[in-house]
Enzyme design. Structure first.
Site, PDB file in Angstrom:
ATOM      1  N   ASP A  10      -2.858 -28.654  28.607  1.00 47.17           N
ATOM      2  CA  ASP A  10      -3.374 -28.976  29.951  1.00 47.17           C
ATOM      3  C   ASP A  10      -2.723 -28.026  30.969  1.00 47.17           C
ATOM      4  O   ASP A  10      -1.947 -28.439  31.807  1.00 47.17           O
ATOM      5  CB  ASP A  10      -3.101 -30.457  30.309  1.00 47.17           C
ATOM      6  CG  ASP A  10      -1.621 -30.833  30.257  1.00 47.17           C
ATOM      7  OD1 ASP A  10      -0.824 -30.130  29.589  1.00 47.17           O
ATOM      8  OD2 ASP A  10      -1.240 -31.832  30.902  1.00 47.17           O
ATOM      9  N   HIS A 240       9.779 -28.110  28.588  1.00 43.08           N
ATOM     10  CA  HIS A 240       9.166 -29.121  27.715  1.00 43.08           C
ATOM     11  C   HIS A 240       8.240 -28.482  26.678  1.00 43.08           C
ATOM     12  O   HIS A 240       8.437 -28.611  25.473  1.00 43.08           O
ATOM     13  CB  HIS A 240       8.329 -30.100  28.545  1.00 43.08           C
ATOM     14  CG  HIS A 240       9.100 -30.919  29.528  1.00 43.08           C
ATOM     15  ND1 HIS A 240       9.998 -31.884  29.147  1.00 43.08           N
ATOM     16  CD2 HIS A 240       9.077 -30.939  30.881  1.00 43.08           C
ATOM     17  CE1 HIS A 240      10.498 -32.470  30.230  1.00 43.08           C
ATOM     18  NE2 HIS A 240       9.954 -31.912  31.293  1.00 43.08           N
TER      19      HIS A 240
HETATM   20  C1  BDR Z   1       4.862 -32.882  29.904  1.00 46.04           C
HETATM   21  O1  BDR Z   1       4.048 -33.332  30.993  1.00 46.04           O
HETATM   22  C2  BDR Z   1       3.464 -32.235  31.654  1.00 46.04           C
HETATM   23  O2  BDR Z   1       3.723 -32.300  33.035  1.00 46.04           O
HETATM   24  C3  BDR Z   1       4.087 -30.996  31.078  1.00 46.04           C
HETATM   25  O3  BDR Z   1       3.148 -29.943  30.999  1.00 46.04           O
HETATM   26  C4  BDR Z   1       4.571 -31.415  29.714  1.00 46.04           C
HETATM   27  O4  BDR Z   1       3.557 -31.260  28.739  1.00 46.04           O
HETATM   28  C5  BDR Z   1       6.308 -33.202  30.202  1.00 46.04           C
HETATM   29  O5  BDR Z   1       6.494 -34.583  30.307  1.00 46.04           O
HETATM   30 CA    CA Z   2       1.608 -29.839  29.166  1.00 45.15          CA
END
Ligand code: BDR
Ligand code: CA
Length: 307
Positions: A10, A240
């Site tokens: 995303d 992340h």
């Molecule tokens: C996840 O949530 C999204 O905001 C980031 O892209 C990552 O995949 C982190 O909690």
């Molecule tokens: Ca993400």
């Protein structure tokens, strides 16, 4: 050995960091991007994925996926974290390519069935496309080589709420279906991603190593760092999504514990992932520890190799 990877995404700032990392790593072959709502609306995510494919010379298809969760209403996109268009303060990109006509779920099922046991699905957004793929062709549980997700948390609480990590929160029903399927799932959650921190100076280095790709990452990172600072994390931002891509290709950097997981579907704890000892669902390989210096060094080195 080269890892054939489909990244379900995303994009999103840390998604872009993860995809750029994967493109730079010679041990990873990105064979497709599939898009899902989450950080942005799915149409924006598809447009951003197409831009990344073109900027990174990835030469792989982009398949658009789910615009909304399986059962609950769509949450507003995380514009405060990723910017109105998903790339921080940058304007909307204008890629020339188009998504393929197959949906994300169709692309995932077909590609795994044509390459049985070989494809790693690295899911770094809400898990809706994976749930649709399981519904479309349950056999994908046997043809996918491995599923590595960025999401959830076993022991450290949430980020979007006190209890839930964002990707699981946005579609808890999909996460529950993914955890209940009989395929090998590795969960790269907040238990480990909170240990991997990138600073503004690190992003300066990426720009110096690789002016085009690193420069783009530097440009989008400032918005992300500002968000982190606004919630009290002044040291830097968490990597992340890059952590999941790195875990997929270099599992030795992570300690794992196998456990069944349950997902809270509604109420104030919606999206919380909980170890469920004694549950009859398959075991999930949950990352519980990380060689954060090793992961960070790998992330930095990939961009250095682009220079
Ligand atoms: C996840 O949530 C999204 O905001 C980031 O892209 C990552 O995949 C982190 O909690
Ligand atoms: Ca993400």
């Amino acid at each position: 050995m080269t890892v054939k990877m489909i990244i379900d995404t995303d994009p999103g700032i840390d998604d872009a960091m993860a995809i750029a990392y994967a493109a730079a790593d010679p041990n990873i072959e990105v064979i497709g991007l599939t898009t899902v709502f989450g950080n942005v609306y799915v149409e924006q995510g598809t447009r951003n994925a197409l831009h990344l494919v073109e900027m990174l010379d990835l030469n792989c298809p982009v398949a658009e996926g789910a615009a909304k969760p399986l059962e609950i209403p769509l949450d507003p996109p995380s514009h405060q974290v990723h910017g109105a268009e998903g790339f921080g303060g940058l304007p909307a990109p204008t890629p020339s390519g188009k998504a393929i006509s197959e949906s994300a779920a169709e692309f995932l099922c077909r590609t795994c069935s044509e390459n049985p046991g070989e494809v790693v699905i690295c899911a770094i957004g809400p898990l809706t496309n994976l749930a649709h793929a399981l519904r479309l062709d349950p056999h994908i549980a046997h043809t996918a080589g491995k599923v590595v997700i960025m999401g959830g948390s076993a022991e450290v609480g949430g980020n979007i709420t006190q209890f839930a990590e964002a990707n699981i929160f946005h579609d808890p029903h999909a996460a529950a279906e993914v955890f209940a399927a009989d395929w090998p799932v590795v969960m790269v959650g907040l238990d480990v991603t909170h240990d991997i921190i990138c600073t503004s100076q690190d992003f300066d280095k990426l720009k110096a190593y690789a002016p085009k790709t690193g420069g783009f990452i530097k440009a989008i990172s400032s918005f992300y760092l500002d968000f982190y600072a606004s919630v009290g994390l002044t040291e830097g931002c968490h990597l992340h999504d890059p952590a999941a891509v790195i875990a997929a290709a270099y599992p030795h950097h992570f300690q794992t514990r196998d456990m069944p997981l349950s997902v809270i579907l509604d109420g104030e704890r919606r999206g919380e992932t909980q170890p469920a000892p004694g549950a009859s669902t398959p075991l999930v390989s949950v990352c519980t520890g990380v060689d954060d210096d090793g992961v960070k060094a790998r992330f930095m080195a990939a961009y250095r190799a682009l220079s």
